[in-house]
Design a protein around this motif. Sequence first.
Motif, PDB file in Angstrom:
ATOM      1  N   ASP A 160      13.728  -8.053  91.160  1.00  0.00           N
ATOM      2  CA  ASP A 160      14.489  -9.050  91.938  1.00  0.00           C
ATOM      3  C   ASP A 160      15.876  -9.254  91.634  1.00  0.00           C
ATOM      4  OD1 ASP A 160      14.346 -10.892  93.885  1.00  0.00           O
ATOM      5  OD2 ASP A 160      13.894 -12.653  92.492  1.00  0.00           O
ATOM      6  N   GLY A 161      16.436  -8.065  91.381  1.00  0.00           N
ATOM      7  CA  GLY A 161      17.983  -8.159  91.160  1.00  0.00           C
ATOM      8  C   GLY A 161      18.452  -8.450  89.524  1.00  0.00           C
ATOM      9  N   SER A 162      17.251  -8.750  88.584  1.00  0.00           N
ATOM     10  CA  SER A 162      17.659  -8.968  87.264  1.00  0.00           C
ATOM     11  C   SER A 162      17.796  -8.007  86.641  1.00  0.00           C
ATOM     12  CB  SER A 162      16.647 -10.065  86.982  1.00  0.00           C
ATOM     13  OG  SER A 162      15.447  -9.281  86.380  1.00  0.00           O
ATOM     14  N   GLY A 163      17.221  -6.649  86.802  1.00  0.00           N
ATOM     15  CA  GLY A 163      17.584  -5.697  85.927  1.00  0.00           C
ATOM     16  C   GLY A 163      16.480  -5.436  84.802  1.00  0.00           C
ATOM     17  N   LEU A 164      15.666  -6.520  84.605  1.00  0.00           N
ATOM     18  CA  LEU A 164      14.587  -6.673  83.775  1.00  0.00           C
ATOM     19  C   LEU A 164      13.173  -7.057  84.312  1.00  0.00           C
ATOM     20  CD1 LEU A 164      16.399  -8.956  81.218  1.00  0.00           C
ATOM     21  CD2 LEU A 164      16.114  -6.498  80.892  1.00  0.00           C
ATOM     22  N   LEU A 165      12.231  -6.281  83.788  1.00  0.00           N
ATOM     23  CA  LEU A 165      10.796  -6.671  84.064  1.00  0.00           C
ATOM     24  C   LEU A 165      10.435  -7.430  82.803  1.00  0.00           C
ATOM     25  CD1 LEU A 165       9.814  -3.233  85.529  1.00  0.00           C
ATOM     26  CD2 LEU A 165      10.337  -5.467  86.876  1.00  0.00           C
ATOM     27  N   MET A 166       9.131  -7.919  82.910  1.00  0.00           N
ATOM     28  CA  MET A 166       8.450  -8.750  81.880  1.00  0.00           C
ATOM     29  C   MET A 166       7.120  -8.332  82.095  1.00  0.00           C
ATOM     30  SD  MET A 166       8.659 -12.751  81.306  1.00  0.00           S
ATOM     31  CE  MET A 166       8.417 -13.413  82.680  1.00  0.00           C
ATOM     32  N   ASP A 167       6.412  -8.083  80.641  1.00  0.00           N
ATOM     33  CA  ASP A 167       5.041  -7.798  80.798  1.00  0.00           C
ATOM     34  C   ASP A 167       4.352  -9.267  80.582  1.00  0.00           C
ATOM     35  OD1 ASP A 167       5.042  -8.346  78.043  1.00  0.00           O
ATOM     36  OD2 ASP A 167       4.951  -6.497  77.498  1.00  0.00           O
ATOM     37  N   ASP A 168       2.694  -8.919  80.360  1.00  0.00           N
ATOM     38  CA  ASP A 168       1.965 -10.230  80.472  1.00  0.00           C
ATOM     39  C   ASP A 168       2.131 -10.971  79.226  1.00  0.00           C
ATOM     40  OD1 ASP A 168       0.879  -8.009  78.603  1.00  0.00           O
ATOM     41  OD2 ASP A 168      -1.101  -8.362  79.527  1.00  0.00           O
ATOM     42  N   GLU A 169       2.744 -10.291  78.189  1.00  0.00           N
ATOM     43  CA  GLU A 169       2.996 -11.186  76.905  1.00  0.00           C
ATOM     44  C   GLU A 169       4.533 -11.596  77.014  1.00  0.00           C
ATOM     45  OE1 GLU A 169       1.991  -8.583  73.533  1.00  0.00           O
ATOM     46  OE2 GLU A 169      -0.079  -8.645  74.025  1.00  0.00           O
ATOM     47  N   GLY A 218      27.420   2.288  96.631  1.00  0.00           N
ATOM     48  CA  GLY A 218      26.758   3.385  95.643  1.00  0.00           C
ATOM     49  C   GLY A 218      25.565   2.455  95.198  1.00  0.00           C
ATOM     50  N   SER A 219      25.324   2.268  93.905  1.00  0.00           N
ATOM     51  CA  SER A 219      23.865   1.834  93.546  1.00  0.00           C
ATOM     52  C   SER A 219      23.592   0.310  93.938  1.00  0.00           C
ATOM     53  CB  SER A 219      23.865   2.169  92.134  1.00  0.00           C
ATOM     54  OG  SER A 219      24.812   1.168  91.374  1.00  0.00           O
ATOM     55  N   GLN A 220      24.885  -0.199  94.661  1.00  0.00           N
ATOM     56  CA  GLN A 220      24.693  -1.686  94.844  1.00  0.00           C
ATOM     57  C   GLN A 220      24.259  -1.858  96.481  1.00  0.00           C
ATOM     58  OE1 GLN A 220      27.860  -3.895  93.247  1.00  0.00           O
ATOM     59  NE2 GLN A 220      27.113  -3.402  91.261  1.00  0.00           N
ATOM     60  N   ASP A 221      23.601  -0.936  97.049  1.00  0.00           N
ATOM     61  CA  ASP A 221      23.206  -1.213  98.451  1.00  0.00           C
ATOM     62  C   ASP A 221      22.095  -2.213  98.780  1.00  0.00           C
ATOM     63  OD1 ASP A 221      25.033   0.588  99.187  1.00  0.00           O
ATOM     64  OD2 ASP A 221      23.707   2.421  99.439  1.00  0.00           O
ATOM     65  N   MET A 222      21.104  -2.044  97.951  1.00  0.00           N
ATOM     66  CA  MET A 222      19.913  -3.095  98.025  1.00  0.00           C
ATOM     67  C   MET A 222      19.530  -3.740  96.853  1.00  0.00           C
ATOM     68  SD  MET A 222      17.630  -0.822 100.738  1.00  0.00           S
ATOM     69  CE  MET A 222      17.187   0.421  99.433  1.00  0.00           C
ATOM     70  N   ARG A 223      19.184  -4.707  96.972  1.00  0.00           N
ATOM     71  CA  ARG A 223      18.566  -5.630  95.308  1.00  0.00           C
ATOM     72  C   ARG A 223      17.144  -4.992  94.970  1.00  0.00           C
ATOM     73  NH1 ARG A 223      18.170 -11.812  95.644  1.00  0.00           N
ATOM     74  NH2 ARG A 223      18.632 -12.169  93.456  1.00  0.00           N
ATOM     75  N   CYS A 224      17.053  -4.590  94.100  1.00  0.00           N
ATOM     76  CA  CYS A 224      15.599  -4.134  93.437  1.00  0.00           C
ATOM     77  C   CYS A 224      14.619  -5.170  93.852  1.00  0.00           C
ATOM     78  CB  CYS A 224      15.919  -3.602  92.044  1.00  0.00           C
ATOM     79  SG  CYS A 224      14.524  -3.090  91.446  1.00  0.00           S
ATOM     80  N   LYS A 225      13.593  -4.749  94.306  1.00  0.00           N
ATOM     81  CA  LYS A 225      12.443  -5.570  94.739  1.00  0.00           C
ATOM     82  C   LYS A 225      11.471  -5.779  93.354  1.00  0.00           C
ATOM     83  CE  LYS A 225      12.265  -4.671  99.635  1.00  0.00           C
ATOM     84  NZ  LYS A 225      11.529  -4.064 100.640  1.00  0.00           N
ATOM     85  N   ALA A 226      11.568  -4.613  92.565  1.00  0.00           N
ATOM     86  CA  ALA A 226      10.720  -4.623  91.265  1.00  0.00           C
ATOM     87  C   ALA A 226      11.120  -5.949  90.284  1.00  0.00           C
ATOM     88  CB  ALA A 226      10.632  -3.178  90.642  1.00  0.00           C
TER      89      ALA A 226
END
Length: 58
Positions: free
Chosen positions: A13-22, A3-11
């Motif tokens: 890095d597998g954490s499910g969260l992104l961080m902006d510049d602040e 299912g949705s766990q075939d590949m680790r997300c590169k954006a």
Amino acid sequence: MTGSQDMRCKACDGSGLLMDDEEWRYTCSICNGDGFVSKYEAAENDIVDTDITNRTLE
């Protein structure tokens, strides 16, 4: 993995969260917060052209 766990997300890095510049954290828009993408989802999320400030170009 299936299912949705075939590949680790590169954006995110597998954490499910992104961080902006602040350093605000928000849900990854590529994997929808899962941290993983399937090979089918990866094909849907083509690379988008961006300018120097990471704004999407159409």
